[in-house]
Design an enzyme around this catalytic site. Structure first.
Site, PDB file in Angstrom:
ATOM      1  N   CYS A   2       0.831  -1.202   0.000  1.00 44.43           N
ATOM      2  CA  CYS A   2       0.000   0.000   0.000  1.00 44.43           C
ATOM      3  C   CYS A   2       0.864   1.249   0.000  1.00 44.43           C
ATOM      4  O   CYS A   2       2.026   1.218   0.335  1.00 44.43           O
ATOM      5  CB  CYS A   2      -0.884   0.011   1.247  1.00 44.43           C
ATOM      6  N   ARG A  27       4.150   1.358  -6.849  1.00 42.93           N
ATOM      7  CA  ARG A  27       4.156   0.276  -5.857  1.00 42.93           C
ATOM      8  C   ARG A  27       3.118  -0.794  -6.164  1.00 42.93           C
ATOM      9  O   ARG A  27       3.097  -1.844  -5.538  1.00 42.93           O
ATOM     10  CB  ARG A  27       3.900   0.855  -4.447  1.00 42.93           C
ATOM     11  N   TRP A  73      -2.928  -2.140  -1.681  1.00 39.90           N
ATOM     12  CA  TRP A  73      -2.519  -3.424  -2.267  1.00 39.90           C
ATOM     13  C   TRP A  73      -3.167  -4.468  -1.353  1.00 39.90           C
ATOM     14  O   TRP A  73      -2.727  -4.662  -0.219  1.00 39.90           O
ATOM     15  CB  TRP A  73      -1.003  -3.542  -2.270  1.00 39.90           C
ATOM     16  N   ASN A  99      -0.807   0.617   6.047  1.00 39.34           N
ATOM     17  CA  ASN A  99      -0.019  -0.276   5.195  1.00 39.34           C
ATOM     18  C   ASN A  99       0.553  -1.338   6.129  1.00 39.34           C
ATOM     19  O   ASN A  99       1.228  -1.017   7.094  1.00 39.34           O
ATOM     20  CB  ASN A  99       1.120   0.494   4.510  1.00 39.34           C
ATOM     21  N   GLY A 100       0.242  -2.617   5.861  1.00 40.72           N
ATOM     22  CA  GLY A 100       0.776  -3.682   6.714  1.00 40.72           C
ATOM     23  C   GLY A 100      -0.272  -4.758   6.922  1.00 40.72           C
ATOM     24  O   GLY A 100      -1.281  -4.822   6.226  1.00 40.72           O
ATOM     25  N   GLU A 485      15.251 -22.832 -12.416  1.00 43.47           N
ATOM     26  CA  GLU A 485      14.912 -21.415 -12.145  1.00 43.47           C
ATOM     27  C   GLU A 485      16.104 -20.510 -12.444  1.00 43.47           C
ATOM     28  O   GLU A 485      15.937 -19.452 -13.059  1.00 43.47           O
ATOM     29  CB  GLU A 485      14.452 -21.273 -10.692  1.00 43.47           C
ATOM     30  N   LYS A 489      15.982 -17.451 -15.207  1.00 46.78           N
ATOM     31  CA  LYS A 489      16.341 -16.063 -14.869  1.00 46.78           C
ATOM     32  C   LYS A 489      17.344 -15.522 -15.872  1.00 46.78           C
ATOM     33  O   LYS A 489      17.217 -14.421 -16.391  1.00 46.78           O
ATOM     34  CB  LYS A 489      16.915 -15.997 -13.446  1.00 46.78           C
ATOM     35  N   GLU A 492      15.914 -15.149 -19.623  1.00 52.11           N
ATOM     36  CA  GLU A 492      14.825 -14.195 -19.886  1.00 52.11           C
ATOM     37  C   GLU A 492      15.267 -12.741 -19.724  1.00 52.11           C
ATOM     38  O   GLU A 492      14.611 -11.847 -20.256  1.00 52.11           O
ATOM     39  CB  GLU A 492      13.601 -14.480 -19.023  1.00 52.11           C
ATOM     40  N   HIS A 508      23.366 -38.350 -20.249  1.00 60.36           N
ATOM     41  CA  HIS A 508      22.393 -38.797 -21.262  1.00 60.36           C
ATOM     42  C   HIS A 508      22.265 -37.783 -22.390  1.00 60.36           C
ATOM     43  O   HIS A 508      21.204 -37.656 -22.998  1.00 60.36           O
ATOM     44  CB  HIS A 508      21.043 -39.043 -20.586  1.00 60.36           C
ATOM     45  N   LYS A 607       4.742  -9.101 -17.936  1.00 57.31           N
ATOM     46  CA  LYS A 607       4.758  -9.522 -16.525  1.00 57.31           C
ATOM     47  C   LYS A 607       3.675 -10.567 -16.273  1.00 57.31           C
ATOM     48  O   LYS A 607       3.846 -11.460 -15.467  1.00 57.31           O
ATOM     49  CB  LYS A 607       4.518  -8.305 -15.607  1.00 57.31           C
TER      50      LYS A 607
HETATM   51  C1  AGP Z   1       9.315 -15.680 -14.552  1.00 63.08           C
HETATM   52  O1  AGP Z   1      10.449 -14.892 -14.296  1.00 63.08           O
HETATM   53  C2  AGP Z   1       8.552 -15.215 -15.769  1.00 63.08           C
HETATM   54  N1  AGP Z   1       8.247 -13.840 -15.687  1.00 63.08           N
HETATM   55  C3  AGP Z   1       7.379 -16.114 -16.104  1.00 63.08           C
HETATM   56  O2  AGP Z   1       7.900 -17.394 -16.339  1.00 63.08           O
HETATM   57  C4  AGP Z   1       6.264 -16.238 -15.029  1.00 63.08           C
HETATM   58  O3  AGP Z   1       6.743 -16.952 -13.925  1.00 63.08           O
HETATM   59  C5  AGP Z   1       5.094 -17.019 -15.661  1.00 63.08           C
HETATM   60  O4  AGP Z   1       4.588 -16.268 -16.732  1.00 63.08           O
HETATM   61  C6  AGP Z   1       3.972 -17.318 -14.668  1.00 63.08           C
HETATM   62  O5  AGP Z   1       3.406 -16.118 -14.213  1.00 63.08           O
HETATM   63  P1  AGP Z   1       2.404 -16.167 -12.950  1.00 63.08           P
HETATM   64  O6  AGP Z   1       3.198 -16.690 -11.803  1.00 63.08           O
HETATM   65  O7  AGP Z   1       1.974 -14.758 -12.773  1.00 63.08           O
HETATM   66  O8  AGP Z   1       1.279 -17.093 -13.289  1.00 63.08           O
END
Ligand code: AGP
Length: 612
Positions: A2, A27, A73, A99-100, A485, A489, A492, A508, A607
């Site tokens: 928030c 935010r 938020w 906020n909290g 993961e 990172k 991407e 393999h 996003k």
């Molecule tokens: C992760 O860094 C990416 N931005 C992407 O793989 C993301 O995790 C995926 O699109 C899933 O998004 P969500 O968790 O909002 O469902």
């Protein structure tokens, strides 16, 4: 999280407040509101954006030189007008913004209801507002004292500003666990969650410390004391920065800010859910579905991207300690492959945004077959959260960087709590072992803090490998999802091709890739399969591969083998993902920055993937 803005002085409050809310939009939020006093206390609030609030108030009486404003938020209660802030107390004598998270809001609300209070919203904030009113009316104390007494009854985190109908010359501000600062103008005061709404009016600010409360009066000196009633002398800082830097909390990118938020976001994802003294875990959002989980023939985890990697950690956790069969499915595959789904199946849908189209569609398919759907989301009231039968929010706060970081570790934390709770109910973990893991989990935020301090080594490695064309990430057991993961990172945000693999899979096929041009990141913290990981590293070295190893502090064997080593604190094997992921996030970040990539908005990515 928030956003808070407040003003008291000689100028019109509304323009300052609304501009301040705009400064806090970065935010992330889902509703906004403002309270002004002009012969009477008026609250205006609406779901949506600041622009929706402006539209909503365009014919209202916006005069007055004192006010409070808020972007919400959502943590408790859907994003809607009723739950938006400011909140009135029952008599409308008081208005408050917050906020909290008030952890003990439920018992406080029950007590107030017994005293005749009727609540308009489902928020924890309204409970605090009525608690203050109740103390003021029944205790015969002034507002400042009533707020102080109330905060001594609160468990949780708060940054609040309070104003009242009967005293238009005072604001009261207090904080614990959520930042709040007071700007000191020539003949006015500003209060905000960070400096962005204040910096264009004054650079003189006082940062409230935890459990401090301030009485801010027109044309009077600031009065600060602790909630235990100890007087404090305000210390005035000079702000030395500009707006764009402030929005990122002083970090160059949102992604880096969010990486460094992880000690607090992991703590927030556990807040009110770990009870060491009672030796238990409480997940309020799914408590009514624990029996379904206990009786489940299997758990199907559906997700995409980073959330899918968190789900893979979840599979290892649920099977390892709760002995419940688990399948982890890419939502995009699950929804089209005509899967077998039983009514006794429990589906856990994981999503940071709560808007991923494939995950939403997979939920609808599973629901249509009679399965029980639980959610782990970060955005309260999101489509996926609303599509599930029940769920738990990660409370990681808004994640602005496209590359998910703090949401991942918050998801893994939630899955760990769920698996521990299931293990406790199924009796698959002895009490002492359960307590050992729970105690270690409670210490993870501090260990993440320590892990974040390892920066120079990561930057050196990034400098060394920023121009390579391929990376390989290897891990075993709980570290296999970490390898995936780490690879995601890197690819991407730096656009370097990277693959994550189970370390034993190298023979393999992938071993054919190894040469002196191929850096190999190995997460080598394992206990049970440590020797196997060491031999995997030897295989890479024998083919001139460069090894970057993530090891446990005090490691010797891998340190003697690897070309580069990053140490992380010792912890339970099942909790390593919460630590080992941190240096991999930072490695990807620094390589991407060195390559001049747009870290917060990488090319081709969104996003939230709300389309197929
Ligand atoms: C992760 O860094 C990416 N931005 C992407 O793989 C993301 O995790 C995926 O699109 C899933 O998004 P969500 O968790 O909002 O469902």
């Amino acid at each position: 999280m928030c956003g808070i803005v407040a003003y008291i002085g000689t100028r019109d409050a509304y323009p300052i407040l609304i501009e301040g809310l705009r400064r806090l939009e970065y935010r992330g939020y889902d509703s906004a509101g403002v309270a002004l006093w002009n012969t009477s206390l008026n609250v205006y609030k609406t779901k949506g954006k600041v622009s929706d609030l402006e539209e909503y108030v365009k014919n209202a009486d916006l005069a007055g030189n004192i006010g409070i404003a808020h972007t919400r938020w959502a943590t408790h209660g859907e994003p809607n007008q009723v739950n938006a802030h400011p909140h009135y107390s029952q008599s409308k004598e008081i208005a408050l913004i917050h906020n909290g998270i008030i952890e003990n809001y439920a018992p406080l609300r029950k007590e107030l209801e017994l005293r005749g209070y009727v609540f308009r919203s489902s928020t924890d904030t309204e409970v605090l507002t009525n608690l203050i009113e109740d103390i003021k009316h029944n205790g015969g104390v002034d507002l400042f004292e009533a707020v102080r007494i109330a905060l001594n009854q609160v468990v949780g985190a708060y940054a609040i500003v309070v104003m009242s109908q009967s005293d238009p010359d005072s604001l009261i501000a207090a904080r614990k666990g959520s930042p709040l600062l007071i700007g000191i103008g020539k003949d006015d005061y500003f209060v905000a969650s960070d400096a962005t709404p204040i910096i264009s009016y004054t650079k003189n600010v006082v940062y409230l410390d935890d459990e401090e409360i301030a009485l801010i009066r027109r044309n009077k000196d600031l009065k600060i004391k602790t909630i235990r009633n100890k007087e404090k002398t305000p210390y005035v800082h000079q702000l030395e920065t500009n707006l764009s830097v402030l929005e990122k909390g002083g970090f160059e990118h949102f992604m880096l800010k969010e990486i460094y938020e992880q000690p607090s976001s992991i703590r927030d994802s556990m807040r009110g859910r770990i009870h060491l003294e009672l030796g238990t875990v409480t997940l309020g959002g799914i408590i009514d579905y624990e029996q379904k989980l206990l009786n489940a023939s299997r758990i199907i985890i559906i997700a995409c991207g980073t959330s899918w990697h968190a789900g893979l950690v979840g599979e290892y956790l649920f099977e390892d300690i709760a002995r419940i069969p688990v399948e982890v499915e890419y939502a995009s595959e699950f929804r089209y492959r005509n899967p077998v789904i039983y009514e006794k199946d429990v589906v856990i849908a994981i999503s940071q945004s709560g808007e991923t189209a494939d995950t939403l569609a997979a939920i609808e398919l599973a629901k249509s077959k009679g399965a029980t759907i639980l959610g782990i989301c970060n955005v309260v009231g999101s489509s996926i959260a609303r599509a599930t039968h029940a769920g738990s929010y990660t409370h990681a706060g808004p994640e602005i960087g496209v590359a998910s970081t703090k949401a991942f570790t918050a998801q893994v934390t939630l899955l760990t709590l769920m698996a521990l709770r299931m293990a406790q109910l199924r009796g698959t973990l002895g009490r002492s072992r359960f307590m050992q893991i729970l105690t270690e989990l409670d210490m993870i935020p501090e260990k993440v803090e320590r892990t974040l301090k390892v920066s120079q080594r990561v930057i050196e490695i990034a400098e060394q490998f920023k121009d390579v064309r391929n990376f390989l990430y290897l891990g075993r057991g709980y570290n296999f999802p970490v390898a995936l993961e780490g690879a995601l990172k890197l690819k991407e945000i730096s656009y370097i091709h990277a693959e994550g693999y189970p370390a034993a899979e190298m023979k393999h096929g992938p071993i054919a890739l190894i040469d002196e041009e191929m850096p190999v990141v190995v997460i080598a913290t394992n206990k049970g399969t440590y020797d196997k990981v060491v031999s995997n590293i030897q295989e890479v070295k024998a083919r001139k591969g460069k090894v970057i190893a993530i090891v446990t502090e005090g490691d010797v064997d891998v340190k003697n083998l690897a070309d580069y080593v990053i140490e992380i604190p010792e912890t339970e094997e099942m909790l390593v993902p919460l630590l080992a992921t941190i240096p991999l996030q930072k490695l990807a970040y620094h390589i991407a920055v060195m390559r001049g990539c747009n870290v917060d908005q990488p090319r081709n990515l969104a996003k939230s993937v709300t389309v197929e």
